[in-house]
Design a protein around this motif. Structure first.
Motif, short mmCIF file in Angstrom:
data_model
loop_
_atom_site.label_atom_id
_atom_site.label_comp_id
_atom_site.label_asym_id
_atom_site.label_seq_id
_atom_site.Cartn_x
_atom_site.Cartn_y
_atom_site.Cartn_z
N GLU A 69 2.55 6.40 4.83
CA GLU A 69 1.10 6.27 4.67
C GLU A 69 0.62 6.64 3.27
O GLU A 69 -0.44 6.23 2.84
CB GLU A 69 0.41 7.15 5.73
N GLU A 70 1.43 7.46 2.61
CA GLU A 70 0.99 8.06 1.35
C GLU A 70 0.84 7.02 0.23
O GLU A 70 0.00 7.19 -0.65
CB GLU A 70 1.97 9.14 0.93
N SER A 71 1.63 5.96 0.27
CA SER A 71 1.57 5.06 -0.88
C SER A 71 0.23 4.32 -0.92
O SER A 71 -0.26 3.95 -1.98
CB SER A 71 2.80 4.15 -0.94
N PHE A 72 -0.38 4.13 0.24
CA PHE A 72 -1.76 3.59 0.29
C PHE A 72 -2.69 4.52 -0.49
O PHE A 72 -3.54 4.07 -1.26
CB PHE A 72 -2.19 3.41 1.75
N HIS A 73 -2.49 5.81 -0.35
CA HIS A 73 -3.36 6.79 -1.00
C HIS A 73 -3.27 6.70 -2.51
O HIS A 73 -4.29 6.70 -3.21
CB HIS A 73 -2.99 8.20 -0.56
N GLN A 74 -2.06 6.62 -3.01
CA GLN A 74 -1.92 6.58 -4.46
C GLN A 74 -2.47 5.26 -5.01
O GLN A 74 -3.15 5.24 -6.02
CB GLN A 74 -0.45 6.75 -4.86
N ARG A 75 -2.18 4.18 -4.30
CA ARG A 75 -2.67 2.88 -4.78
C ARG A 75 -4.19 2.80 -4.78
O ARG A 75 -4.78 2.23 -5.69
CB ARG A 75 -2.10 1.76 -3.92
N GLN A 76 -4.83 3.37 -3.73
CA GLN A 76 -6.29 3.29 -3.72
C GLN A 76 -6.86 4.09 -4.89
O GLN A 76 -7.85 3.72 -5.48
CB GLN A 76 -6.89 3.69 -2.36
N GLY A 77 -6.19 5.20 -5.24
CA GLY A 77 -6.65 6.00 -6.38
C GLY A 77 -6.51 5.22 -7.69
O GLY A 77 -7.43 5.18 -8.51
N TYR A 78 -5.35 4.59 -7.83
CA TYR A 78 -5.11 3.83 -9.06
C TYR A 78 -6.07 2.64 -9.15
O TYR A 78 -6.55 2.30 -10.23
CB TYR A 78 -3.65 3.35 -9.10
N ASP A 79 -6.37 2.07 -8.01
CA ASP A 79 -7.31 0.95 -7.96
C ASP A 79 -8.71 1.38 -8.46
O ASP A 79 -9.37 0.65 -9.20
CB ASP A 79 -7.38 0.44 -6.52
N ILE A 80 -9.12 2.59 -8.06
CA ILE A 80 -10.40 3.13 -8.55
C ILE A 80 -10.32 3.32 -10.07
O ILE A 80 -11.24 2.95 -10.82
CB ILE A 80 -10.74 4.47 -7.86
#
Lengths: 330, 94
Positions: A173-184
């Motif tokens: 689940e964690e890689s969604f978290h990092q990607r959403q941050g990078y997307d911001i």
């Protein structure tokens, strides 16, 4: 990493001669990469250290909801709000997986909660920093979750079965978290001058606290050597920090942002980046409770626990009453 | 009496028609809430089509010390595996 300065119980790695038969048998199983399960024999120090480590990790997930929860009502769009809500809900889930893993070692959930609320158990230092603006939410996902992944991916191979299985779920689940941050961060970095400044400012403030997440160097620590031998720690703090820096540098470059470290440069000989250490005095200060948000975070957790008491008690009373009625009818 | 909600073990049937599989545990006051919580904790990404919960105290488990008496007897019974038997090639697939 979400567990820092976890004190390994015991006096360091024993030689095979010093080990009892049970300890030797246990170490052999760990060396063969067999998983240790809750009912298996394990050294008391292994059990005690794991309770501290998994407990601290769980507390970090739970407290970690607070800096991000701060922006759920103020996310710039409905989509960002829904995404952030999903992310924060994941963190609650991660905390729950980990509490359950810790409970298989013989500690209760209420004991763990009590240890957190009394301040006897810690959570990661990173969550004592404030999230001042929307770019911070990007920086947290990108850097903080990025640093967490760096630690959690190897921990999927940890020797304790329930901990390993919790880590596997979490990493998925964690890689969604990092990607959403990078997307911001991408949106901000490609936006107006003001947005770019916000993104740079967020990176400036979160860079060193993110490096601190791995904890101070432990390459000479006998306690870490024991945790490594038990495979409840897979890499040293320095190895993880180096990996994090090497991974993050090109990501910052793509964003057109500058990592706030004059000494950061590629070292051809080592095949890795040289970089400045964070201010460890600041780190120990934050751990001691003197970070910018320590008091707020603990107040919020205590309030949540106390304000929720009537709900917990009410649901339990209802369940007991229902069960008593059912028994009487049988 | 402890005011801690009881512990429930959660089993989920995935999408592909497999058996329910243990995925973890959680605390809940009763079975109804345990299923609701299991939905939130263990199926946030479409992991399941069916949930079972059972209070952890009702599960009986074998103990690691019984490993020998329980599982060793099957070690010597290699004829239970089809590869034990050599079938001539000309017989074809069997």
């Amino acid at each position: 990493m979400y567990a820092q300065l976890v004190k390994t119980a015991g006096t360091g790695v024993k030689t095979r001669e010093e080990m009892s038969d049970e300890e030797r048998n246990f170490q052999d199983r760990v060396d063969r990469d067999e998983k240790i399960e809750p009912k298996d024999w394990m050294p008391d120090d292994y059990r005690a250290t794991l309770i501290r480590q998994i407990g601290q990790h769980a507390h970090s997930e739970i407290v970690g909801q607070l800096p991000e929860g701060n922006w759920i009502t103020r996310a710039p769009t409905l989509e960002r709000k829904a995404i952030l809500l999903a992310k924060v809900q994941d963190e609650a889930g991660h905390g729950l997986y980990l509490y359950c893993a810790a409970e298989t070692l013989g500690v209760t959930r209420d004991e763990l909660t009590e240890e957190l609320l009394s301040g006897r158990m810690k959570y990661s230092s990173i969550f004592n920093y404030p999230t001042l603006n929307w770019a911070d939410i990007g920086a947290v996902g990108w850097l903080v979750d990025g640093a967490a992944i760096m630690n959690q991916v190897p921990l999927q191979r940890t020797s304790y079965g329930p901990y390993s299985r919790a880590m596997i779920r979490i990493c998925k689940e964690e890689s969604f978290h990092q990607r959403q941050g990078y997307d911001i961060m991408m949106k901000m970095a490609q936006g107006s001058d003001a947005q770019r400044r916000m993104a740079q400012d967020a990176l400036n403030r979160f860079w060193y606290p993110s490096l601190m997440m791995f904890g101070p160097s432990d390459k000479d620590s006998v306690h870490s050597a024991q945790s490594l031998a038990w495979k409840i720690k897979i890499d040293t703090n320095d190895e993880l920090r180096q990996r994090f820096v090497d991974q993050t540098v090109p990501q910052a470059k793509y964003l057109g942002l500058t990592i706030p470290d004059e000494n950061l440069k590629w070292n051809e000989e080592r095949g890795a980046h040289d970089f400045s250490e964070p201010d460890w005095a600041e780190f120990f200060n934050v751990i001691k409770g003197k970070g910018p948000c320590n008091v707020d975070r603990m107040d919020a957790r205590v309030a949540a626990w106390e304000d929720g008491a009537w709900v917990r008690d009410g649901l339990l009373a209802h369940a007991r009453k229902k069960s008593a009625t059912r028994t009487a009818a049988e | 009496m402890s005011k801690e909600w009881p512990l429930w073990e959660v089993f989920i049937r995935g999408q592909h028609g497999l058996s329910h599989r243990h995925v973890g545990s959680l605390h809940a006051p009763d079975a109804e809430m345990a299923i609701k919580n299991a939905r939130d904790v263990y199926t946030r990404r479409n992991e399941g089509v069916s949930i079972w919960v059972v209070e952890a105290q009702h599960i009986a488990a074998s103990s690691p010390e019984e490993k020998g008496p329980l599982y060793e007897p099957s070690n010597s019974k290699v004829y239970r595996h089809p590869t034990f038997f050599d079938i001539p090639e000309e017989v074809g697939h069997m």
